[in-house]
Every structure is written in structure tokens, then in C-alpha cells.
Scaffold this motif. Structure first.
Motif, PDB file in Angstrom:
ATOM      1  N   ARG A 103       2.206   1.529  -3.600  1.00  0.00           N
ATOM      2  CA  ARG A 103       1.090   1.913  -4.553  1.00  0.00           C
ATOM      3  C   ARG A 103       0.825   3.242  -4.530  1.00  0.00           C
ATOM      4  NH1 ARG A 103      -3.743   3.518  -4.678  1.00  0.00           N
ATOM      5  NH2 ARG A 103      -4.145   3.321  -2.143  1.00  0.00           N
ATOM      6  N   ARG A 104       0.555   3.963  -3.293  1.00  0.00           N
ATOM      7  CA  ARG A 104       0.498   5.437  -2.895  1.00  0.00           C
ATOM      8  C   ARG A 104       1.319   5.949  -3.157  1.00  0.00           C
ATOM      9  NH1 ARG A 104      -2.015   6.351   2.827  1.00  0.00           N
ATOM     10  NH2 ARG A 104      -2.083   8.427   1.781  1.00  0.00           N
ATOM     11  N   GLU A 153       0.837  -1.220  -0.148  1.00  0.00           N
ATOM     12  CA  GLU A 153      -0.011   0.099   0.031  1.00  0.00           C
ATOM     13  C   GLU A 153       1.031   1.302   0.199  1.00  0.00           C
ATOM     14  OE1 GLU A 153      -3.565   2.308   0.010  1.00  0.00           O
ATOM     15  OE2 GLU A 153      -2.980   0.291  -0.643  1.00  0.00           O
TER      16      GLU A 153
END
Length: 277
Positions: free
Chosen positions: A130-131, A127
Motif C-alpha cells: 500500500r505504501r 502495508e
């Protein structure tokens, strides 16, 4: 009255490097006053020293927006400023990230070599990656698979991402607010983007939204964390010298050299600094 000195670090010329304010005796200054000085200067960080006798100093660092636990380029700037006044020496700095010893040497100019707080690193989560890629406007294909994404620390946390090409690194156009939000959640000081020219020569860029700065032209704390990351991956031997070129893409060329401390997790970071008006 407190004299505020101005230096650029990790350069031998005033046209390169990263600027820092330096107050060599900050006794009597409140937190608000130090923050106000840093904000007025507008540099990514400024260093405030509190002499404790001999060559020992407490040191605090402020960006224009907040206090920072440790800053490499402001440490180099402060050490060179001290060296101009006391000559070659070994000074002990006590930072919020732990003790940092700095060796000041004199040749053609004055050079300072700091020994960082202990380094550590961990893989970035899916995560987080991804961000970060979304905020940077990068894709997974823009990454070099030889260097896994990590969050590395040598006094502060830095997300470390390897660009697959020099062209990808040069084309930096990111979402400032989105990256700032992610970095605030993670407690990251910079995102250390780099491209490997060779096994020991790297080019780097460091977005710095937490300090209210789009990009840092030379980041000693990130260089130390990055070097610890390289050693953790088995890509660097103890005592091997790493060369990091930073700031060229923003017109402030900077040169940082780092060396892992043998038998230790700490890292030595070296650079010059010069005063500016």
C-alpha cells in the motif's frame, strides 16, 4: 595517493550503463575518506578493493550517502578494471554480504560474470505494498497479477513490483521522500520495477533514494535478486538465461544477463564495462 578509476558497467559504450568509481588498492583509506570519494564522484556506488594476495580481495561499496553491503554494477566495473591489468582470471571478492566469485573473460572487450550471494524472497506485506504504491503514485491496477509483489534478496533487499504495461513502467514520477522513508524502514536498497516483454526478457527501472539517487540505470544486485525471485515462483529453470534491459528511459541503456546456478540459490550476473574520463 589513491587512483580513482571511473567506469560504466553493463554497457559496451560510454554513453550507456551505470557509472562507478573503482579504487583497486584502498589500503590506508578510512571509512570517511571512502565515503567522501563516493560523494565527490556522485555515482550510485563506488567500489574499494583491498588486495589480500593472489586473486583475492576484500571489497567495500559506498553510495554518496552510506556504505552498501553489495553492489552488482560496481563489482562488474571493478572486475573489468582488474581484467585490463591481469587478463582473464577468476577472482574471489569478500563482501559484507558474503563471498562473491567473479570470472573475467576477454573477447572483443572484457566481460565479467559474478556469482551472487544466495538469493531468497518473501511476499510483500499488504502495508508495504500500500505504501509503495502510494509513494510511486501507482494503483493496484497498474500491477501485473502474474508476478506477485515480493521483497527479494541476493545480497541486499529489493522490493519487486511488476508493471502491467511498458507505458506504466516508462512513466516514473514518484514521491522521493515517501519512498525513501519506506525503504529505510524496510532496509531495501532499491525498488525493482519491471515489465515482462516475454518469459525471459524484461525491462526494469530501479528507484534508489537510499543512495541519494532518483534512479539507477543498471542494478546488478537487484537483477540477481529478481532472477532468484523468478526461479522461486517457478517461472525460470536452472541454467536459463534472463535478459534485462534497464536505463533506456533515462537515456543510459544498459544490458544485464543473469542465469540461476543449477542446484543452488545463487545467480550469475554478466556484463561488460568500459572506462570513462
Amino acid at each position: 595517493m589513491h587512483d580513482v578509476l571511473k567506469y560504466v558497467a553493463f554497457t559496451s559504450t560510454a554513453s550507456g550503463g551505470n557509472a562507478a568509481g573503482v579504487v583497486l588498492d584502498a589500503h590506508g583509506l578510512s571509512d570517511g575518506q571512502m565515503l567522501a570519494i563516493a560523494a565527490d564522484l556522485g555515482y550510485s556506488e563506488s567500489a574499494f578493493l583491498f588486495p589480500e594476495g593472489g586473486h583475492a580481495y576484500r571489497i567495500r561499496y559506498f553510495s554518496p550517502l552510506a556504505e552498501v553491503a553489495f553492489c552488482g554494477h560496481a563489482t562488474i566495473a571493478a572486475a573489468v578494471a582488474l581484467g585490463e591489468r591481469i587478463g582473464p582470471a577468476v577472482v574471489d571478492l569478500f563482501t559484507q554480504a558474503g563471498p562473491v566469485q567473479v570470472e573475467i573473460t576477454k573477447g572483443d572487450g572484457i566481460t565479467a560474470t559474478l556469482t551472487s550471494p544466495p538469493s531468497s524472497t518473501r511476499p510483500a506485506t499488504g502495508e508495504e505494498l500500500r505504501r509503495a504504491l502510494e509513494a510511486l503514485r501507482w494503483s493496484a491496477d497498474d500491477l501485473d497479477p502474474a508476478y506477485p509483489p515480493h521483497v527479494a534478496n541476493a545480497g541486499n533487499d529489493h522490493l519487486v513490483l511488476a508493471a502491467a504495461t511498458r507505458e506504466r513502467l516508462a512513466d516514473l514520477d514518484y514521491d522521493f521522500d515517501a519512498l525513501a522513508e519506506l525503504m529505510a524502514e524496510g532496509g531495501w536498497t532499491t525498488v525493482h520495477l519491471f515489465w515482462a516483454e516475454s518469459r525471459t526478457v524484461f525491462h526494469a527501472r530501479d528507484p534508489f533514494p537510499p543512495g541519494g539517487v532518483v534512479e539507477d540505470p543498471a542494478t546488478g544486485a537487484a537483477a540477481a535478486a529478481f532472477t532468484g525471485y523468478l526461479r522461486h515462483l517457478g517461472r525460470l529453470d536452472d541454467g536459463e538465461v534472463v535478459t534485462i534491459h534497464q536505463g533506456a528511459d533515462m537515456g543510459r541503456p544498459s544490458l544485464l544477463t543473469t542465469t540461476p546456478v543449477p542446484g543452488d540459490t545463487r545467480v550469475k550476473v554478466s556484463g561488460a564495462a568500459v572506462p570513462i574520463s
